[in-house]
Every structure is written in structure tokens, then in C-alpha cells.
Design an enzyme around this catalytic site. Structure first.
Site, PDB file in Angstrom:
ATOM      1  N   HIS A 102      -1.468  -1.745  38.076  1.00  0.00           N
ATOM      2  CA  HIS A 102      -2.395  -1.353  37.014  1.00  0.00           C
ATOM      3  C   HIS A 102      -1.559  -0.902  35.821  1.00  0.00           C
ATOM      4  O   HIS A 102      -1.330   0.281  35.622  1.00  0.00           O
ATOM      5  CB  HIS A 102      -3.338  -0.242  37.485  1.00  0.00           C
ATOM      6  CG  HIS A 102      -4.602  -0.770  38.057  1.00  0.00           C
ATOM      7  ND1 HIS A 102      -5.579  -1.366  37.270  1.00  0.00           N
ATOM      8  CD2 HIS A 102      -5.050  -0.831  39.324  1.00  0.00           C
ATOM      9  CE1 HIS A 102      -6.581  -1.756  38.041  1.00  0.00           C
ATOM     10  NE2 HIS A 102      -6.297  -1.451  39.291  1.00  0.00           N
ATOM     11  N   ASP A 107      -7.503   1.031  35.814  1.00  0.00           N
ATOM     12  CA  ASP A 107      -7.850   2.016  36.848  1.00  0.00           C
ATOM     13  C   ASP A 107      -8.443   3.266  36.202  1.00  0.00           C
ATOM     14  O   ASP A 107      -9.465   3.793  36.667  1.00  0.00           O
ATOM     15  CB  ASP A 107      -6.609   2.355  37.693  1.00  0.00           C
ATOM     16  CG  ASP A 107      -5.377   2.691  36.846  1.00  0.00           C
ATOM     17  OD1 ASP A 107      -5.370   2.408  35.625  1.00  0.00           O
ATOM     18  OD2 ASP A 107      -4.407   3.242  37.409  1.00  0.00           O
ATOM     19  N   TYR A 300     -10.107 -15.726  24.860  1.00  0.00           N
ATOM     20  CA  TYR A 300     -11.173 -14.826  24.425  1.00  0.00           C
ATOM     21  C   TYR A 300     -11.446 -14.972  22.934  1.00  0.00           C
ATOM     22  O   TYR A 300     -10.534 -15.213  22.151  1.00  0.00           O
ATOM     23  CB  TYR A 300     -10.788 -13.376  24.733  1.00  0.00           C
ATOM     24  CG  TYR A 300     -10.651 -13.103  26.207  1.00  0.00           C
ATOM     25  CD1 TYR A 300     -11.260 -13.929  27.147  1.00  0.00           C
ATOM     26  CD2 TYR A 300      -9.909 -12.026  26.663  1.00  0.00           C
ATOM     27  CE1 TYR A 300     -11.137 -13.681  28.501  1.00  0.00           C
ATOM     28  CE2 TYR A 300      -9.780 -11.766  28.021  1.00  0.00           C
ATOM     29  CZ  TYR A 300     -10.394 -12.611  28.933  1.00  0.00           C
ATOM     30  OH  TYR A 300     -10.268 -12.357  30.262  1.00  0.00           O
ATOM     31  N   GLU A 374      -3.035  11.704  32.641  1.00  0.00           N
ATOM     32  CA  GLU A 374      -4.356  11.803  33.282  1.00  0.00           C
ATOM     33  C   GLU A 374      -5.233  12.887  32.683  1.00  0.00           C
ATOM     34  O   GLU A 374      -6.464  12.794  32.744  1.00  0.00           O
ATOM     35  CB  GLU A 374      -4.176  12.027  34.790  1.00  0.00           C
ATOM     36  CG  GLU A 374      -3.586  10.797  35.487  1.00  0.00           C
ATOM     37  CD  GLU A 374      -3.318  11.039  36.955  1.00  0.00           C
ATOM     38  OE1 GLU A 374      -2.848  12.146  37.304  1.00  0.00           O
ATOM     39  OE2 GLU A 374      -3.587  10.126  37.764  1.00  0.00           O
TER      40      GLU A 374
END
Ligand code: NI
Length: 401
Positions: A102, A107, A300, A374
């Protein structure tokens, strides 16, 4: 509505968000099938009272939170898939899957969206309308969002009136938000070209048709195409990233292969450049009597943030995080993103959330050493919640607007 409380609310779910993020981080999955990640999401959403659907062609999860009173629907997206690359972070929860990581923060995106679902579910009684949580696999080149749209994501009487997504970045102080109104990210198409000449002895090129100088000319001419035929304020990038031809020093090969990428920030320039690449390659090959196969593989589309909605997101972010933590970005970035498919159908915006580490180096996305801060995830959770609450409240307060 005062938003400052939402950041405190988000901190109450931060531990769970981090645990979920680490669980997903340990077991990165690639492409349209991410069953373990889907299972983690379904477990985390269990008991929140959401209506849940899962995908047929992908392991997507679509969860709807229906408020106590009727109103509009807003879509919030988190992507779930990882990248085929090794991880070298040395983190205790580093990837346990060889060759998968990741490294783009999906995540964290998924875990933040689950955190937002928990906080919004607590407010169901005061909610007018509904929130559609889009958990999508296959963002990294697999058109996962397009598959979900084909499976009816945006259809039906409660189709979303707006859409919002967050993508982490390392470019600002942790917890800061950046939004680019209008075109925010590029289209990403692939060029694959085979120049067909005639091989033979390298000492006698006149008996051959050497594809190598023709391929070189094509590469150069693409750069002239970009600078001479494309508006400087509606730019394009054409990068030939791989040239492959030949076997040894005294053999002229039959063919030369080129591979590369084409990036633009408007659909008009995209079409102009795709057409130009085809024309230039064919014309140069023809000038030398060679043949050419030009294969242009559409990736895309351009990711276009609705200007009004992006303004609303910026205002919301300033109220939530303070103006010093919010950036209205002045130019698009040339990476691409498949939330573009959603934004082609629904006005909305993608925003960047900085998860730059507080100390130490900040490695960019797609680096084997990319590490997320985090604690910054709380700002992302709060941002999802704030955007949803404000968007739904706007209609409840002034119906018919
Ligand atoms: Ni990404």
C-alpha cells in the site's frame, strides 16, 4: 453549523481507524479483486445500520446511510487496492505479501471512510438525506470506479447529487487539505507503437529499412507536437518511456517498439494530442517508406473538480482546520485518478490530505518507503463528515435551493 467539534469526534475513532488501516496494510491486494480488504471493511461496518451491497465484477462495497428525514444523497469514496511493488518501510505492520504494498495510501483512505461512516451513523437522527459510501477496488489502473458505475452505483431514485473523495499526499504539513477547483488531475493514456522496417546486415543499411532512426525521429517529433500544437495554458505531456529494438551490434532489426504515456488536463487537448500522436507517427514512418502500428490505450479521463463544489470543500476545510491548513492549489497534477469517472457524472471534488511524517524524510506516493502520518487521518475522517453534513444540511435549511 460549528465544525470544530468534528475534529474531536474524529479523534474518538482514530484508534480504530489506525487499527483497520494497519490490518489492510499488512495484506495489500491488487486490482479488482481485494477479498480480504472487502472482508475487513464489511466487518468494520457491521452493526452501523447501513444498507450494504457488494460488487459482482469486483469486490467493491457500497454502503448507504439513510438519515431520519428525506433529502439529497452525497457519495464519499475510499479506494482499497495496493500496488505491485515491494515494501521497504521497515514498519512493524509492513506488507506480509511479497511484491505488494500500500504505497499510495489507499489503506488509509479506506480506513478514514469507515471512520466517517461510524461518526455519521451516530448522527443519523439529525441527518436529512443519505450518504453513499463507495469502497472501490482497482483504482491503480483497473478502472474500478467505471465498473462500479456500470453496476449501477450512480443510478436510481437516490442517486448522489454530489461526490467527494480524499487522496493523501506528502506535500503539506500533516493534516492540511489541498483542493484544486476545475481540472485537478490529468488524463492518462498509453501509447504503444511498432515501427516496421526490414532487417539485415548492419553494414548494408541500403539493403534494409532501418526502423531505429525512424523511431528516434518519431520520439523527437512528439516533443515538437507538444510545444507547437498544444496551447501552453492547456498543456500536455508526451513521454516515451521505453524504446526497444535490435539484438546485437551488426544486425539491423525488422522492428522498433515505443512505449509511453500521454497526459492532458482537458478532454479537448486529450483528443488533439491522441490524434496528433497517431498522425505524426504514421507520417514520419510513411516519409521513410516504413509501416507503423499505433496503439493508443485510453486510461483515466481528466479529473475535473466542480468549481462550486470545490469552493464549498475549501470553505468547509477552512472552518474545520483553520485557513492556515488549507490550500487552494494553483495548478493540476499530471497523475491520473479514476474518481474522474464519478466526477464526469456527478458534480464533486477530490481533495488531498497531507499525511506527511512529522519528522524524518517524506517519501512520495509509489515509493517503497512511503510512510503515512497516522495522526493526520483524524483530519481526513473529520473532513468526510464535515463535507457530508454541510452538503446535506444546506438543502434542509433552505429547501429548493
Ligand atoms: Ni492513489
Amino acid at each position: 453549523m460549528t465544525l470544530s467539534r468534528l475534529l474531536d469526534d474524529a479523534k474518538t475513532v482514530l484508534d480504530d481507524v489506525i487499527q483497520l488501516r494497519r490490518r489492510i496494510h499488512r495484506h495489500p491486494e491488487i486490482g479488482l479483486s481485494v477479498p480480504r480488504t472487502q472482508e475487513a471493511v464489511l466487518e468494520a461496518l457491521d452493526g452501523l445500520g447501513l444498507q450494504i451491497r457488494t460488487g459482482q465484477r469486483t469486490t467493491s462495497v457500497i454502503a448507504r446511510l439513510t438519515g431520519a428525514s428525506p433529502g439529497r444523497t452525497i457519495l464519499l469514496r475510499g479506494d482499497m487496492d495496493a500496488l505491485p511493488m515491494p515494501e521497504e518501510t521497515g514498519l512493524p505492520f509492513a506488507s506480509e505479501v511479497k511484491g505488494a504494498m500500500h504505497a499510495c495510501g489507499h489503506d488509509g483512505h479506506t480506513a478514514m471512510l469507515v471512520g466517517a461512516a461510524r461518526l455519521l451513523a451516530r448522527r443519523r437522527e439529525s441527518l436529512a438525506g443519505s450518504v453513499l459510501f463507495m469502497f472501490q477496488p482497482g483504482e491503480e489502473g483497473y478502472h474500478g470506479a467505471r465498473v462500479m458505475i456500470e453496476e449501477g452505483l450512480l443510478d436510481g431514485p437516490d442517486a448522489p447529487a454530489a461526490a467527494f473523495a480524499l487522496h493523501q499526499t506528502h506535500r503539506f504539513v500533516p493534516g492540511a487539505i489541498a483542493v484544486r477547483p476545475g481540472p485537478a488531475m490529468a488524463s492518462g493514456d498509453t501509447l504503444s507503437i511498432v515501427v516496421r522496417g526490414k532487417g539485415g546486415h548492419a553494414s548494408a543499411p541500403h539493403d534494409c529499412l532501418d526502423p531505429i532512426p525512424i523511431a528516434c525521429e518519431i520520439v523527437q517529433a512528439f516533443q515538437t507536437l507538444v510545444t507547437r500544437r498544444v496551447h501552453v495554458f492547456d498543456p500536455a505531456v508526451v513521454s516515451v518511456t521505453k524504446i526497444e529494438a535490435g539484438t546485437t551490434r551488426n544486425v539491423i532489426p525488422d522492428t522498433a517498439n515505443l512505449l509511453g504515456t500521454i497526459r492532458t488536463v482537458s478532454e479537448a487537448t486529450r483528443e488533439r494530442v491522441l490524434e496528433g500522436v497517431r498522425r505524426v507517427a504514421a507520417g514520419i514512418a510513411a516519409a521513410h517508406g516504413a509501416e507503423v502500428d499505433v496503439d493508443l490505450i485510453r486510461g483515466y479521463p481528466v479529473t475535473v473538480n466542480d468549481v462550486d463544489f470545490a469552493g464549498f470543500v475549501l470553505d468547509t476545510a477552512r472552518d474545520l482546520l483553520g485557513p492556515e491548513n488549507v490550500h487552494a492549489t494553483s495548478h493540476p497534477i499530471m497523475a491520473s485518478e479514476d474518481f474522474s469517472y464519478v466526477l464526469q457524472r456527478v458534480p464533486g471534488s477530490i481533495a488531498n490530505l497531507s499525511t506527511r511524517p512529522s519528522d524524518g524524510p517524506a517519501f512520495p506516493n509509489h515509493s517503497t518507503r512511503m510512510v503515512m502520518n497516522e495522526s493526520a487521518l483524524a483530519a481526513g475522517v473529520a473532513m468526510h463528515v464535515a463535507v457530508a453534513l454541510r452538503f446535506l444540511a444546506a438543502l434542509a435549511i433552505s429547501p429548493g435551493r
